[in-house]
Design an enzyme around this catalytic site. Structure first.
Site, PDB file in Angstrom:
ATOM      1  CD  GLU A 171      10.328 -19.412  23.342  1.00 31.68           C
ATOM      2  OE1 GLU A 171      11.568 -19.443  23.309  1.00 31.68           O
ATOM      3  OE2 GLU A 171       9.702 -18.956  24.294  1.00 31.68           O
ATOM      4  CB  CYS A 201       4.759 -16.405  32.012  1.00 33.25           C
ATOM      5  SG  CYS A 201       5.351 -17.832  31.146  1.00 33.25           S
ATOM      6  CG  ASN A 239      10.307 -16.909  35.185  1.00 32.53           C
ATOM      7  OD1 ASN A 239      11.060 -16.696  34.240  1.00 32.53           O
ATOM      8  ND2 ASN A 239       9.057 -17.262  35.011  1.00 32.53           N
ATOM      9  CD  GLU A 280       5.854 -17.421  24.253  1.00 26.24           C
ATOM     10  OE1 GLU A 280       4.949 -17.148  25.086  1.00 26.24           O
ATOM     11  OE2 GLU A 280       5.611 -17.971  23.170  1.00 26.24           O
TER      12      GLU A 280
HETATM   13  C1  UN1 Z   1       6.205 -23.714  33.123  1.00 28.57           C
HETATM   14  O1  UN1 Z   1       5.084 -23.348  33.487  1.00 28.57           O
HETATM   15  O2  UN1 Z   1       6.657 -24.819  33.400  1.00 28.57           O
HETATM   16  O3  UN1 Z   1       8.405 -17.492  31.921  1.00 28.57           O
HETATM   17  C2  UN1 Z   1       7.088 -22.885  32.265  1.00 28.57           C
HETATM   18  C3  UN1 Z   1       7.633 -18.421  32.175  1.00 28.57           C
HETATM   19  C4  UN1 Z   1       7.271 -19.339  31.039  1.00 28.57           C
HETATM   20  C5  UN1 Z   1       7.635 -20.744  31.301  1.00 28.57           C
HETATM   21  C6  UN1 Z   1       6.669 -21.461  32.118  1.00 28.57           C
HETATM   22  N1  UN1 Z   1       7.880 -18.867  29.810  1.00 28.57           N
HETATM   23  O4  UN1 Z   1       7.190 -18.576  33.281  1.00 28.57           O
END
Ligand code: UN1
Length: 478
Positions: free
Chosen positions: A459, A282, A151, A248
């Site tokens: 992170e 996420c 993503n 994560e």
């Molecule tokens: C964001 O919201 O800009 O996998 C980043 C994901 C997260 C990163 C989100 N680790 O969507």
């Protein structure tokens, strides 16, 4: 149709293999096919051996060489930004605008860590034994195994690979099988920038390749972003071998909207968090918790604004929302939405699984009058699906925000200092967003959540040092 045939990248060499997996342009399967070989345990072992072999030499190149190499990666990403963004849009369905933004962010992450490589500050203290000294140093961990999702196909690899290298580690990396062409493009840039061959090795494949990285005894730490189920497997493998791990994963992120907010900007905040990037973040908002007093007006305005958003070809600059990343994702999101539609109580106000859209497109979908017992209250839906939960007041809203095993990002729309201060203290999440969308994070500050969302050291930003180094204490007496 364009066919991109990918290879693994080990020790500075391209390693071909028979294509066993394929990803198609999710907006138009006749436009692009990415053909992906799968690394087995033997090939993963070669990649680990290459990273182990490069480790000492890479660290000993020194901080300036590492910093320069990271800065060169950043400039090459910028120089190729248009072509990278087009590839991301065609491979994953992300809109061109979002893809450009992501490519710029990846370059900035490499620049940030080019600076961090020069600032690995240790400490020197007097020993309690007179005449002796103690030094505390932050040394590289060794070989880092990294598994990244589709993503954010360039930004997430950037925020794992750049700090790993900045602190002197070497890497074995597996990008998602849905974004391997973007992975390969980043790998080519890393090579062209003159990062030492073997410092970053890319193996392609799916779950079994990831599992082989996780269980290889030469891997000193594991960093993973992806699903809850796979995150658990990565942690189990790390525990088995006793190595550091950070995972994560998901979120069922909530945005609490109070009646004292600026309604129009709260609607934009909800819209952005829930539906942009087709909800495939996420950090996306899936629970929009609204004080009853403004709920009718809020839902009416949000529905209007969703209707003004165009679903379409990610390459078309007029498109606001692209498709989901794959047929498999579309089936999953359709099933989850259908379960919500059948669930007694919640009302479908917009979109839904009955809208038969072509390719991997799924309509932005909004429910109203959702309850804590509805599936969307507890399960992550990685797509453009959100539900409004109506609550009597702030206290009931906060209780609902916290009624989740996840805790990545939590938002509050309010004009009140009192509520925002209270929320900062009592909302259970790693990232709090006051009058901002739950998604969309900065790269120079820590990222991560609590509960089932995240595990291990944070992170990004300066926090990355904790994961990518180990602390060494040296006692010295002249
Ligand atoms: C964001 O919201 O800009 O996998 C980043 C994901 C997260 C990163 C989100 N680790 O969507």
């Amino acid at each position: 149709m364009q066919v991109i045939e990918l290879s693994h990248h080990i020790g500075g060499e391209l390693v071909a293999g028979e294509a066993q997996l394929a990803q198609y342009n999710p907006a138009d399967a006749t436009d692009l096919k990415v053909a992906i070989p799968v690394a087995d345990a033997a090939l993963v072992a070669k990649a680990v051996a290459s990273a182990e072999e490069a480790f000492g030499r890479f660290r000993d190149q020194g901080i300036e060489a590492r910093s320069d190499a990271l800065a060169r990666v950043a400039s090459l990403i910028n120089a190729q930004s248009d072509e990278l963004a087009r590839l991301i849009a065609r491979e994953t369905g992300k809109t061109l605008g979002d893809a450009k933004g992501e490519v710029g962010r990846a370059a900035r992450i490499f620049s940030f860590f080019a600076g961090e490589a020069l600032r690995i500050v240790g400490e020197r203290l007097e020993s309690t034994r007179n005449g002796a000294m103690v030094e505390i140093e932050y040394a590289p961990k060794g070989v880092i195994g990294q598994i990244t999702p589709w993503n954010f196909p360039i930004a997430i690899p950037a925020w794992k690979i750049a700090p790993a290298l900045a602190f002197g580690n070497t890497v074995v990396w597996k990008p998602s099988e849905l974004s391997s062409a973007t992975g390969a493009a980043l790998m080519a840039i890393i090579a062209k920038a003159g990062v030492m061959p073997g410092a970053v090795n890319m193996v392609l494949g799916a779950g079994e390749t990831g599992a082989a990285i996780c269980s290889h005894p030469g891997v000193d730490a594991l960093s993973f972003t992806g699903s809850v189920a796979t995150g658990k497997k990565v942690r189990m493998a790390a525990a088995e071998r006793g190595v550091a791990v950070q995972t994560e994963m998901g979120g069922v992120n909530a945005l609490l909207v109070l009646k004292d907010c600026d309604l129009n900007s709260a609607v934009e905040t909800a819209l952005n968090g829930a539906f942009l990037a087709a909800g495939q973040r996420c950090t996306a908002t899936s629970r929009i918790i609204v004080e009853e007093a403004i709920a009718d007006a809020f839902v009416e305005r949000l529905s209007l604004r969703i209707s003004e958003h165009r679903l379409g070809d990610p390459l078309d600059t007029g498109t606001h929302i692209g498709p989901l990343a794959s047929k498999g994702q579309k089936e999953l999101i359709s099933r989850q939405s259908a379960a919500m539609e059948r669930h007694p109580g919640a009302q479908l106000v917009f979109g839904g699984s009955a809208e038969a859209l072509p390719e991997c497109f799924f309509a932005p979908t909004l429910f109203d009058h959702a309850k804590a017992t509805d599936p969307i209250a507890q399960e992550e839906i990685f797509g453009p699906v959100a539900a409004v939960f109506r609550v009597a007041d702030y206290e009931a809203g906060l209780a609902m925000v916290n009624d989740s095993r996840f805790g990545l990002s939590a938002g509050l729309c309010t004009g009140s200092l009192k509520y925002s201060e209270h929320f900062k203290r009592y909302a259970r999440a790693g990232m709090l967003m006051i009058n901002l969308p739950t998604a969309g994070i900065d790269y120079h500050v820590p990222f991560g959540g609590v509960g089932a969302s995240s595990y291990g050291a944070r992170e990004q930003g300066r926090a990355a040092k904790a994961f990518y180094t180990h602390t060494r204490t040296t006692y010295l007496k002249a």
